[in-house]
Enzyme design. Sequence first.
Site, short mmCIF file in Angstrom:
data_model
loop_
_atom_site.label_atom_id
_atom_site.label_comp_id
_atom_site.label_asym_id
_atom_site.label_seq_id
_atom_site.Cartn_x
_atom_site.Cartn_y
_atom_site.Cartn_z
CB CYS A 33 60.04 -9.50 8.12
SG CYS A 33 60.22 -7.84 8.78
CB CYS A 103 56.19 -5.57 14.11
SG CYS A 103 56.05 -7.28 13.54
#
Length: 145
Positions: A33, A103
């Site tokens: 990402c 995350c």
Amino acid sequence: MYSDKVMDHFENPRNVGEIENASGIGTVGNAKCGDIMRIYLDIDEEGIIQDCKFKTFGCGAAVATSSMATELVKGKSIEEAMKVTNQAVMEALDGLPPVKVHCSLLAEEAIHAALWDYAQKNGIQIEGLAQPKSDIHEEESGEEY
Ligand code: FES
């Protein structure tokens, strides 16, 4: 989609910044990402984390998890900080959507990387702490994005 706590930590992140002469600094990224997180720790002689700050170049969930992670490790011993897993951070935030779980892993790994840096600088070993990877994407197993 996001809990009130996630939104709160995203909009008002705690402990943003740097610590000068930090005891340990950890930087990790996720090549997939492209997000990067850096954690600074100030650890006193007793091994207590007096301060913790972060800088995150990443998505909203990465900002919220790093903010919560800094809150969770502040004032803790190194052993206690080792228990601040991504699961613990997610629980403290009342959950994250499945596609955002990675995350929170960034937050756990950034703490570990900062503790590793501290251990290296002081010639000590921290139980259960292995050398962190700088890219957490390597160790994920087929997780969906
Ligand atoms: Fe990569 Fe959130 S999308 S850290």
